[in-house]
Scaffold this motif. Structure first.
Motif, PDB file in Angstrom:
ATOM      1  N   ASN A 392      -0.708  12.182  25.280  1.00  0.00           N
ATOM      2  CA  ASN A 392      -0.190  11.802  26.594  1.00  0.00           C
ATOM      3  C   ASN A 392      -0.718  12.718  27.686  1.00  0.00           C
ATOM      4  O   ASN A 392      -1.068  12.283  28.783  1.00  0.00           O
ATOM      5  N   PHE A 393      -0.785  14.016  27.400  1.00  0.00           N
ATOM      6  CA  PHE A 393      -1.268  14.962  28.389  1.00  0.00           C
ATOM      7  C   PHE A 393      -2.731  14.683  28.733  1.00  0.00           C
ATOM      8  O   PHE A 393      -3.134  14.716  29.896  1.00  0.00           O
ATOM      9  N   ALA A 394      -3.549  14.384  27.716  1.00  0.00           N
ATOM     10  CA  ALA A 394      -4.963  14.095  27.957  1.00  0.00           C
ATOM     11  C   ALA A 394      -5.122  12.847  28.812  1.00  0.00           C
ATOM     12  O   ALA A 394      -5.980  12.788  29.701  1.00  0.00           O
ATOM     13  N   ASN A 395      -4.286  11.837  28.576  1.00  0.00           N
ATOM     14  CA  ASN A 395      -4.369  10.638  29.386  1.00  0.00           C
ATOM     15  C   ASN A 395      -4.025  10.915  30.841  1.00  0.00           C
ATOM     16  O   ASN A 395      -4.650  10.389  31.758  1.00  0.00           O
ATOM     17  N   ILE A 396      -3.012  11.744  31.073  1.00  0.00           N
ATOM     18  CA  ILE A 396      -2.646  12.091  32.451  1.00  0.00           C
ATOM     19  C   ILE A 396      -3.713  12.982  33.065  1.00  0.00           C
ATOM     20  O   ILE A 396      -4.177  12.771  34.189  1.00  0.00           O
ATOM     21  N   GLU A 397      -4.164  13.996  32.309  1.00  0.00           N
ATOM     22  CA  GLU A 397      -5.079  14.999  32.832  1.00  0.00           C
ATOM     23  C   GLU A 397      -6.447  14.412  33.167  1.00  0.00           C
ATOM     24  O   GLU A 397      -7.035  14.715  34.186  1.00  0.00           O
ATOM     25  N   TYR A 398      -6.956  13.541  32.282  1.00  0.00           N
ATOM     26  CA  TYR A 398      -8.334  13.110  32.424  1.00  0.00           C
ATOM     27  C   TYR A 398      -8.496  11.721  33.011  1.00  0.00           C
ATOM     28  O   TYR A 398      -9.602  11.320  33.317  1.00  0.00           O
TER      29      TYR A 398
END
Length: 470
Positions: A392-398
């Protein structure tokens, strides 16, 4: 990605490197070579571990190609339609490719003649764009087609892109080169180290890491790339002026001057899409990056796979066949990896930043992650929790193309990711123990964010060749 983002932009970005890109399409490959001095059997070991999809134009096709006339006896993988093995082994030698990422593309800002839109300024003179036509075939209905002749422009640099925010020309390493297949032909015919080095010196293939091994006990790493020799004084990571021959490069760094390691004292070589400058634990054994210009854009990062490979390969004097297979199948996170850094950030988040009704779950999650040894075991609950959070963090971050989002200097994306992970790991009637990362991600895909494709649903396990060269 640069072309796509230029197309999507409503105005010219201030810097080319500011164009947002996505992490979700990144792929990885691994390659290992052990010399006879590093193996318990006195044989040369080669591991070919390329990660490709099951289907499509770049899906591997496993084949054995024999040519009595041409001296080819190769087994390995190729793409459908390619008449040679792209990487694999013969009875004498073998090699593996991984993807590298030097700076091979430049984007020029063209200065257009205000009185003639088909001319651009170059070295103080107006030059005509070359006009070509690309036939675009459209199906109207049934068997009826219509072909539209789309006008395309070409400058002295290469193809031209026209947008409301400017006119650009793109130049890339290997532009106009069509002899790549010839290099693979020569590689397939090579019978020894000398012939293989000669085969890879033609400057036909624009980029790849190569890890090589042969039955004579030689192992070699080559940073294969067409590195443009660029004029000093320009910011080659940014947009460049397209009005001067100083930005028109035509020559490449000679193959003999590329980063390369042959028969290191360590007895091992590997590449896992990492920098060529971080192969060994001892910096004195590594290649010196100062020998190559920053304008080549040779990468400096190291992947988790590379960190683990370096640590494992440095941990013992000799490797058995079983040890070598365990190296390939290692799934742990390294303490210096990006994933470990994110884990540490998570457990240091203040509980006060979380919604009050989620704090009990988050506190339990912190305890699990704090005790986690970073092993990627499928049945470790902490691993399932972390996989949810990091996905989830990667989807938000990138995926945050909106630069107003507080990504870099805020805990908000990570807090949101942890909350979602906790909800699924603790409250969705999942087993309280033994959660595999793939099960957790599948549930996330089905129940929480069905619009986001998951890489593992469309990407297969990597094709693996593990070879002993006697």
């Amino acid at each position: 990605k640069i072309i796509l983002k230029l197309h999507e932009a409503t105005e010219r970005p201030e810097k080319l490197i500011d164009l947002p890109t996505s992490m979700t399409q990144r792929r990885g490959s691994n390659a290992y070579a052990l010399s006879p001095s590093k193996t318990t059997t006195g044989e040369t070991f080669l591991g070919v571990n390329s990660h490709q999809p099951y289907e499509g134009p770049v899906a591997w096709y496993e084949a054995h190609i024999i040519s009595e006339e041409g001296g080819i006896n190769m087994i390995g993988s190729t793409f459908p339609g390619v008449p040679f093995i792209l990487h694999g082994h013969s009875e004498n030698l073998g090699w593996a490719f991984t993807v590298n990422s030097p700076d091979l593309i430049d984007v020029m800002v063209m200065e257009i003649n205000p009185d003639n839109a088909r001319q651009y300024l170059f070295d103080g003179e107006w030059k005509d764009f070359e006009v070509r036509y690309a036939p675009l075939k459209f199906r109207l209905f049934s068997r009826f087609f219509w072909t539209y002749q789309q006008e395309v422009l070409w400058s002295i640099y290469g193809p031209v892109l026209q947008y409301g925010h400017g006119t650009y020309s793109v130049r890339w390493a290997g532009i106009g080169e069509v002899r790549q297949i010839s290099e693979f032909y020569y590689m397939n015919k090579a019978q020894n180290l000398e012939q293989f080095v000669e085969a890879t010196s033609h400057e036909y293939v624009p980029s790849f890491n190569i890890v090589y091994a042969d039955k004579e006990g030689n192992i070699m790493y080559n940073y294969q790339a067409l590195l443009p020799i660029r004029e000093v004084g320009y910011d080659w990571e940014n947009f460049l002026p397209g009005n001067t021959s100083k930005t028109l490069w035509t020559d490449y760094l000679p193959p003999a001057n590329l980063p390369s390691i042959l028969n290191p004292p360590s007895g091992f070589l590997y590449n896992c899409n990492n920098s060529p400058f971080v192969t060994f634990l001892n910096d004195t054994d590594n290649l010196n990056p100062d020998q190559w210009s920053d304008d080549f854009g040779i990468e400096f990062f190291i992947t988790n796979r590379a960190l683990m490979s370096r640590e494992i390969l440095s941990s013992k004097d000799k490797f058995s066949w079983k040890d070598f297979l365990e190296l390939k199948y290692n799934k742990d996170y390294h303490p210096l990896s990006w994933s470990s850094t994110i884990r540490n950030r998570i457990v240091q988040l203040p509980l006060s930043e979380f919604p009050e009704n989620e704090r009990d779950l988050v506190s339990e999650a912190f305890e699990l992650l704090s005790d986690w040894d970073l092993s990627n075991d499928l049945y470790t609950r902490a691993n399932g929790l972390f996989t949810l959070a990091i996905y989830n963090f990667a989807n938000i971050e990138y995926r945050a193309d909106d630069k107003t989002l507080p990504i870099q200097n805020s805990n908000l994306p990570l807090v949101d990711a942890v909350v979602v992970a906790c909800q699924y790991n603790f409250t969705r009637n999942l087993p309280s123990v033994c959660l595999s990362a793939s099960i957790v991600l599948t549930l996330l895909h089905l129940f929480y964010r069905p619009s986001i494709p998951l890489p593992f649903l469309s990407r297969p396990p990597p094709l693996v060749f593990v070879v002993v060269i006697e």
